[in-house]
Design an enzyme around this catalytic site. Structure first.
Site, PDB file in Angstrom:
ATOM      1  N   HIS A 102       0.744  -1.364  -0.003  1.00  0.00           N
ATOM      2  CA  HIS A 102      -0.094  -0.013   0.145  1.00  0.00           C
ATOM      3  C   HIS A 102       0.887   1.191   0.073  1.00  0.00           C
ATOM      4  O   HIS A 102       1.877   1.331   0.575  1.00  0.00           O
ATOM      5  CB  HIS A 102      -1.071  -0.127   1.303  1.00  0.00           C
ATOM      6  CG  HIS A 102      -0.260  -0.249   2.571  1.00  0.00           C
ATOM      7  ND1 HIS A 102       0.111  -1.468   2.852  1.00  0.00           N
ATOM      8  CD2 HIS A 102       0.079   0.618   3.431  1.00  0.00           C
ATOM      9  CE1 HIS A 102       0.723  -1.448   4.290  1.00  0.00           C
ATOM     10  NE2 HIS A 102       0.832  -0.041   4.588  1.00  0.00           N
ATOM     11  N   HIS A 104       0.677   5.349   1.413  1.00  0.00           N
ATOM     12  CA  HIS A 104       0.086   6.194   2.027  1.00  0.00           C
ATOM     13  C   HIS A 104      -0.009   7.591   1.458  1.00  0.00           C
ATOM     14  O   HIS A 104       0.963   7.931   0.746  1.00  0.00           O
ATOM     15  CB  HIS A 104       0.970   6.554   3.435  1.00  0.00           C
ATOM     16  CG  HIS A 104       0.890   5.143   4.261  1.00  0.00           C
ATOM     17  ND1 HIS A 104       0.139   5.214   5.429  1.00  0.00           N
ATOM     18  CD2 HIS A 104       1.731   4.055   4.363  1.00  0.00           C
ATOM     19  CE1 HIS A 104       0.350   3.983   5.990  1.00  0.00           C
ATOM     20  NE2 HIS A 104       1.267   3.379   5.257  1.00  0.00           N
TER      21      HIS A 104
HETATM   22  P1  AMP Z   1       1.636   0.142   7.429  1.00  0.00           P
HETATM   23  O1  AMP Z   1       1.916   0.413   8.839  1.00  0.00           O
HETATM   24  O2  AMP Z   1       2.390   1.042   6.433  1.00  0.00           O
HETATM   25  O3  AMP Z   1       1.442  -1.107   7.039  1.00  0.00           O
HETATM   26  O4  AMP Z   1       0.398   0.884   7.207  1.00  0.00           O
HETATM   27  C1  AMP Z   1      -0.917   0.264   7.560  1.00  0.00           C
HETATM   28  C2  AMP Z   1      -1.903   1.459   7.674  1.00  0.00           C
HETATM   29  O5  AMP Z   1      -3.357   0.881   7.804  1.00  0.00           O
HETATM   30  C3  AMP Z   1      -1.982   2.135   8.985  1.00  0.00           C
HETATM   31  O6  AMP Z   1      -1.677   3.780   8.686  1.00  0.00           O
HETATM   32  C4  AMP Z   1      -3.111   1.996   9.505  1.00  0.00           C
HETATM   33  O7  AMP Z   1      -3.538   3.282  10.415  1.00  0.00           O
HETATM   34  C5  AMP Z   1      -4.018   1.462   8.704  1.00  0.00           C
HETATM   35  N1  AMP Z   1      -5.085   0.694   8.889  1.00  0.00           N
HETATM   36  C6  AMP Z   1      -5.090  -0.417   9.758  1.00  0.00           C
HETATM   37  N2  AMP Z   1      -6.413  -1.077   9.629  1.00  0.00           N
HETATM   38  C7  AMP Z   1      -7.134  -0.417   8.585  1.00  0.00           C
HETATM   39  C8  AMP Z   1      -8.467  -0.530   8.457  1.00  0.00           C
HETATM   40  N3  AMP Z   1      -9.191  -1.465   8.860  1.00  0.00           N
HETATM   41  N4  AMP Z   1      -9.251   0.524   7.618  1.00  0.00           N
HETATM   42  C9  AMP Z   1      -8.230   1.579   6.901  1.00  0.00           C
HETATM   43  N5  AMP Z   1      -6.902   1.809   7.488  1.00  0.00           N
HETATM   44  C10 AMP Z   1      -6.453   0.638   8.187  1.00  0.00           C
END
Ligand code: AMP
Length: 141
Positions: A102, A104
């Site tokens: 993903h 951001h």
């Molecule tokens: P990473 O730490 O780069 O893997 O990012 C994962 C991101 O997903 C974090 O910024 C979390 O806040 C976000 N996140 C986790 N669970 C969810 C969810 N159910 N819906 C939307 N965002 C999420």
């Protein structure tokens, strides 16, 4: 490592858990991050499985970047950020917590520090309101 089909973004893609979507096409989905590091923090994911950059199909990567550009333009139009930051983490040591690739998209404002990564949950009503503004901006661009 092998791709875990039960990661939370795979569940979102299968419709098993909800997400506040802002943009979707055949190859990608963009939705609100529930623990924003700055207001209007969104995420873009490919629909095809890939744990991280090393596994990512380049065509899927191109589609993700295209969607990131579409969403960033709409966010910029609707929220007039001073800058837009793209982040992408690979592996726990780099800060990755969800093991589906993903990107951001994080709006930044002069002299406003980032909140903690995966810190506080945002009110879903606030996220929905922000998402609606992004969708509306995209529709008119
Ligand atoms: P990473 O730490 O780069 O893997 O990012 C994962 C991101 O997903 C974090 O910024 C979390 O806040 C976000 N996140 C986790 N669970 C969810 C969810 N159910 N819906 C939307 N965002 C999420």
């Amino acid at each position: 490592m092998t791709y875990d089909t039960n990661n939370i973004f795979a569940k979102i893609l299968r419709g098993e858990i909800p997400a506040i979507s802002v943009y979707e096409d055949d190859a990608t989905l963009a939705f609100m991050d529930v623990m924003p590091q700055s207001p209007v923090h969104t995420l873009v994911i490919p629909k095809s499985p890939a744990e991280n950059l090393f596994e990512l199909d380049l065509e899927a990567g191109k589609q993700v970047l295209r969607t990131a550009q579409i969403v960033a333009r709409a966010v910029q139009d609707a929220f007039k950020a001073d800058g837009i930051m793209l982040n992408q983490f690979n592996g726990p040591a780099a800060g990755q917590t969800v093991f589906h690739f993903h990107v951001h998209i994080v709006p930044r404002y002069e002299n406003v520090p980032l909140r903690r990564h995966t810190g506080d949950m945002e009110n879903p009503d606030v996220l929905e309101e922000q998402a609606e503004k992004i969708r509306a901006a995209h529709a008119k661009l």
